[in-house]
Design an enzyme around this catalytic site. Structure first.
Site, mmCIF file in Angstrom:
data_model
loop_
_atom_site.group_PDB
_atom_site.id
_atom_site.type_symbol
_atom_site.label_atom_id
_atom_site.label_comp_id
_atom_site.label_asym_id
_atom_site.label_seq_id
_atom_site.Cartn_x
_atom_site.Cartn_y
_atom_site.Cartn_z
ATOM 1 N N HIS A 32 0.841 -1.193 0.000
ATOM 2 C CA HIS A 32 0.000 0.000 0.000
ATOM 3 C C HIS A 32 0.880 1.249 0.000
ATOM 4 O O HIS A 32 1.277 1.729 1.066
ATOM 5 C CB HIS A 32 -0.917 0.003 1.227
ATOM 6 C CG HIS A 32 -1.823 -1.183 1.307
ATOM 7 N ND1 HIS A 32 -1.381 -2.418 1.702
ATOM 8 C CD2 HIS A 32 -3.162 -1.311 1.037
ATOM 9 C CE1 HIS A 32 -2.396 -3.269 1.680
ATOM 10 N NE2 HIS A 32 -3.475 -2.631 1.276
ATOM 11 N N LEU A 122 -8.414 -2.897 11.165
ATOM 12 C CA LEU A 122 -8.544 -1.453 11.357
ATOM 13 C C LEU A 122 -9.338 -1.112 12.611
ATOM 14 O O LEU A 122 -10.307 -1.784 12.957
ATOM 15 C CB LEU A 122 -9.187 -0.826 10.121
ATOM 16 C CG LEU A 122 -8.319 -0.890 8.860
ATOM 17 C CD1 LEU A 122 -9.064 -0.338 7.656
ATOM 18 C CD2 LEU A 122 -7.005 -0.131 9.065
ATOM 19 N N ILE A 193 -10.318 8.744 0.578
ATOM 20 C CA ILE A 193 -10.241 7.599 -0.326
ATOM 21 C C ILE A 193 -10.113 6.309 0.481
ATOM 22 O O ILE A 193 -9.330 6.233 1.439
ATOM 23 C CB ILE A 193 -9.026 7.716 -1.280
ATOM 24 C CG1 ILE A 193 -9.178 8.927 -2.198
ATOM 25 C CG2 ILE A 193 -8.856 6.443 -2.104
ATOM 26 C CD1 ILE A 193 -10.298 8.832 -3.210
ATOM 27 N N HIS A 266 -4.015 3.329 -3.457
ATOM 28 C CA HIS A 266 -4.191 2.766 -2.117
ATOM 29 C C HIS A 266 -3.448 1.450 -1.931
ATOM 30 O O HIS A 266 -2.607 1.344 -1.029
ATOM 31 C CB HIS A 266 -5.675 2.554 -1.815
ATOM 32 C CG HIS A 266 -5.931 1.877 -0.501
ATOM 33 N ND1 HIS A 266 -5.987 2.573 0.688
ATOM 34 C CD2 HIS A 266 -6.105 0.574 -0.187
ATOM 35 C CE1 HIS A 266 -6.203 1.717 1.676
ATOM 36 N NE2 HIS A 266 -6.281 0.495 1.167
ATOM 37 N N ARG A 365 -18.522 -18.166 39.021
ATOM 38 C CA ARG A 365 -18.299 -16.715 38.964
ATOM 39 C C ARG A 365 -18.068 -16.148 40.365
ATOM 40 O O ARG A 365 -17.269 -15.242 40.562
ATOM 41 C CB ARG A 365 -19.467 -16.006 38.279
ATOM 42 C CG ARG A 365 -20.800 -16.134 38.980
ATOM 43 C CD ARG A 365 -21.851 -15.222 38.391
ATOM 44 N NE ARG A 365 -23.158 -15.440 39.010
ATOM 45 C CZ ARG A 365 -24.165 -14.574 38.957
ATOM 46 N NH1 ARG A 365 -24.020 -13.427 38.325
ATOM 47 N NH2 ARG A 365 -25.306 -14.849 39.537
ATOM 48 N N GLU A 418 -17.593 -4.313 24.655
ATOM 49 C CA GLU A 418 -16.784 -5.520 24.793
ATOM 50 C C GLU A 418 -15.541 -5.499 23.904
ATOM 51 O O GLU A 418 -14.447 -5.862 24.341
ATOM 52 C CB GLU A 418 -17.622 -6.764 24.460
ATOM 53 C CG GLU A 418 -18.765 -7.025 25.421
ATOM 54 C CD GLU A 418 -20.048 -6.284 25.040
ATOM 55 O OE1 GLU A 418 -21.061 -6.482 25.728
ATOM 56 O OE2 GLU A 418 -20.029 -5.517 24.048
ATOM 57 N N PHE A 444 -21.299 -12.821 24.712
ATOM 58 C CA PHE A 444 -20.851 -11.560 24.134
ATOM 59 C C PHE A 444 -19.354 -11.555 23.807
ATOM 60 O O PHE A 444 -18.822 -10.538 23.358
ATOM 61 C CB PHE A 444 -21.180 -10.400 25.069
ATOM 62 C CG PHE A 444 -22.649 -10.289 25.385
ATOM 63 C CD1 PHE A 444 -23.606 -10.813 24.524
ATOM 64 C CD2 PHE A 444 -23.076 -9.683 26.549
ATOM 65 C CE1 PHE A 444 -24.962 -10.727 24.813
ATOM 66 C CE2 PHE A 444 -24.430 -9.590 26.856
ATOM 67 C CZ PHE A 444 -25.381 -10.110 25.978
ATOM 68 N N HIS A 480 -28.615 -15.191 24.808
ATOM 69 C CA HIS A 480 -27.607 -15.074 25.864
ATOM 70 C C HIS A 480 -26.969 -16.413 26.238
ATOM 71 O O HIS A 480 -26.011 -16.432 27.011
ATOM 72 C CB HIS A 480 -28.237 -14.465 27.122
ATOM 73 C CG HIS A 480 -28.482 -12.992 27.035
ATOM 74 N ND1 HIS A 480 -29.132 -12.414 25.979
ATOM 75 C CD2 HIS A 480 -28.159 -11.975 27.876
ATOM 76 C CE1 HIS A 480 -29.212 -11.107 26.176
ATOM 77 N NE2 HIS A 480 -28.618 -10.813 27.318
#
Length: 672
Positions: A32, A122, A193, A266, A365, A418, A444, A480
């Protein structure tokens, strides 16, 4: 080589970055060039005039951190590192994107000196930068003393449109504003761009307004090719009491007569003809991969870097004389490979022993919180947190200090973020000084998965606490109830996934996760109470090997293998089978990943191949078949759950002692 450059002007120095980038991409026939060409002037302004770093000591504790969030432009960073004087010779730039080079397609931690984090997906780089800036702020608050600012550096990040389109940038940058991380400065490459062309058709955000709403200082409409404007912007950024976004108007592929400002710049080489035109337009006459001596000298940061790091070491010597205990602790906590402190090991040993002695039926937990209560006061580098589920994940402990708003603390309220939490924790771990962990529901973990993957890729010792680990959470229903999630996490190379069966296994899981220095761990914890699984025999060391024999009756005829809450089902099944005259071995597998790293003799002794084997886990069955063989069986769930009380769901899915016993009897051949 004859020097054809009268003097190394700032423009010439920036052009050195451009030319090295286009030469390397052309040689690799891949890469790139557009972003390095477009951000070269910004890079010159920051790296030559403001960045505090020492090429001879890339790990200097109080260096500024630099993150290339738009990591596809990696050649910009490699050119910067080479020219500044890091141990990255020109031959490595010639080998850009080639096998075993130190210049991979995207920057990789540990591959190239001076690279602070692995970037490419990204948005995660800017989130890492937020974590680094958070760590700097917390360490400064904890260790600095009047007249002794030994933690005092900035975090800089380059990012582009792609980083801002990814939702993680919202999660992390919103928190950065709330936390008022004024040592964070991000440079936005606003070139308009992306791969598909002009971004106006799919990215119409008011980016400056968005960041102002987060609470950032935004410097609008900075000409990214005007050195004086960039200098003024950086000076203004340093005066801010909030994080800063410098919005730099740039031209992708700057300097290329026919590719500048287009998507063609690019992600593909310019081509020999366009490179020749570009070199002429830039006035660059040196051959490929050659930098004139005066340009190289103008770029070298070795002398300035040695002075900066040397001055800090002098200040740290004075700090050590005034505060020897603090100095030792600060250095210990930045030694990533160092063992845990003796007091931490003692607390972990006590947590394991107490859990085994109590033999209580408790949700894992809650057992996790009990372990934290023992360990956290003895481990000052522990930095906890939760994605708005503290009361459900139970990631806090008595005496913790909540980090909310612009304050400091040792338990972070990440809000419902998260993915941002995962990438910020990676940034904290990368910075050094803290051992981060954070919690959410296991279902999650999908939101955070790529952040977990990056933890593994970078071998970061981050701990993920995932509660509500099965259909045992009941009425919240299939949205869930995790089914595929344990297997999904186990598929990520380098991740240790712990699913403890009781409080003792939970404490050991914490011990092993905190001892681990070469990768992340996930703790999969139950909402419902789990019975104590031990029978009084020593087992702490066996638990640490990932799988072990809980019950080994004489004349055993079948092996029951289980993890987590299903270990209790396996034990109850064994009792039923015993009443029918069928002795059954019970194997608990708190961590399949650790077990599979054990020597073959241990694995064969724990899960023998000569007996029929049946595995039980309230989730996807796929990974268990290699341990039971084609003649074995797996009791699990390969569909989504249902909304109902947990007591109704386990019978519905055949995860009861009676149902498992029936499946086990079906495996037995008639006795000879």
């Amino acid at each position: 080589m004859k020097n054809t450059y009268a003097q190394a002007s700032r423009a010439t120095c920036a052009n050195a970055l451009r030319v090295l980038a286009i030469d390397a991409v052309q040689a690799a026939n891949s890469g790139h060039p557009g972003m390095p060409m477009g951000m070269a002037d910004i890079a010159e302004a920051l790296w030559r005039h403001h960045l505090r770093h020492d090429p001879a000591d890339p790990a200097w504790l109080d260096r500024d951190r630099f993150v290339l969030s738009n990591g596809h432009g990696s050649m910009l960073l490699y050119a910067l590192l080479h020219l500044s004087g890091y141990d990255l010779p020109m031959d490595e730039l010639r080998r850009f994107r080639q096998l075993h080079s130190r210049t991979p397609g995207h920057p990789e931690l540990g591959m190239t000196p001076g690279v602070e984090t692995t970037t490419g997906p990204l948005g995660q780089g800017i989130a890492n930068a937020v974590g680094m800036a958070l760590a700097e702020k917390l360490l400064a608050d904890e260790f600095n003393r009047p007249g002794h600012a030994v933690v005092d550096h900035r975090t800089y990040a380059f990012l582009g449109d792609g980083c801002l389109m990814e939702g993680i940038s919202h999660e992390a940058c919103s928190l950065a504003g709330t936390w008022r991380l004024n040592k964070l400065v991000a440079f936005y490459d606003d070139n308009g761009i992306s791969i598909d062309g002009d971004v106006k058709g799919w990215f119409g955000d008011d980016t400056p307004g968005r960041f102002e709403a987060y609470g950032w200082t935004v410097l609008r409409d900075v000409d990214g090719h005007d050195f004086e404007a960039l200098d003024r912007a950086i000076a203004a950024a340093h005066r801010s009491d909030r994080p800063v976004l410098v919005c730099c108007r740039t031209t992708i592929g700057q300097g290329s007569p026919n590719r500048a400002g287009t998507a063609k710049a690019h992600g593909e080489p310019l081509g020999k003809d366009e490179i020749a035109l570009t070199r002429a337009a830039l006035g660059w006459t040196a051959p490929p991969f050659e930098v004139p001596e005066d340009v190289q000298a103008a770029w070298s940061a070795r002398e300035r870097g040695a002075a900066l790091s040397g001055a800090w070491r002098q200040r740290f010597t004075e700090y050590t004389l005034a505060y020897p205990d603090l100095a030792r602790e600060l250095l210990r906590r930045h030694d990533r490979g160092a063992p845990l402190a003796p007091e931490t090991e003692e607390a972990l040993a006590l947590a394991c022993a107490n859990a085994e002695a109590r033999a209580a039926a408790v949700a894992s937990r809650k057992a996790s919180q009990d372990a934290l209560q023992e360990v956290a006061p003895a481990m000052p580098e522990l930095l906890g947190g939760s994605a708005d589920l503290t009361g459900s994940n139970l990631t806090d402990w008595k005496g913790h200090r909540p980090l909310k708003g612009a304050g400091t603390g040792n338990h972070v309220h990440y809000g419902v973020r998260e993915f941002g939490m995962a990438a910020i924790m990676n940034g904290v771990a990368l910075h050094g000084g803290y051992r981060p962990f954070g919690g959410t529901f296991l279902a999650f973990s999908d939101y955070a998965r790529n952040g977990v993957r990056m933890s593994a890729l970078m071998k970061l010792p981050v701990v993920y606490v995932y509660t509500h680990d099965s259909i045992g959470l009941g009425e919240d229903g299939p949205t869930h109830q995790p089914v595929e999630h344990a297997s999904s996490l186990r598929l990520i190379p380098g991740v240790d996934v712990w699913r403890p069966a009781d409080a003792t296994e939970t404490a050991v899981a914490w011990r092993e996760s905190l001892r681990r220095a070469d990768g992340p761990s996930c703790l999969l914890l139950s909402r419902q109470a789990l019975p104590h699984a031990g029978d009084g025999r020593p087992r702490l060391d066996d638990i640490a090997r990932g799988a072990y024999v809980l019950r080994r009756p004489e004349g055993e005829r079948v092996v029951l293998i289980a993890s987590g809450s299903e270990v209790g089902v396996a034990l109850a099944t064994a009792a039923l089978l015993a009443e029918a005259g069928i002795p059954a071995r019970v194997v608990s597998v708190p961590c399949l990943d650790v077990f599979e790293r054990q020597d073959a003799s241990w694995r064969r002794d724990v899960i023998p191949r000569h007996l029929p084997r049946l595995a039980v886990e309230a989730g996807s069955t796929s990974l268990w078949w290699k341990h039971v063989g084609e003649d074995g069986d797996v009791v699990g769930i390969d569909r989504f759950g249902e909304s109902a009380p947990a007591g109704e769901l386990f019978p519905l899915f055949g995860i009861t002692a009676d149902a498992v016993a029936s499946r086990a009897r079906a495996l037995l051949r008639p006795a000879a």
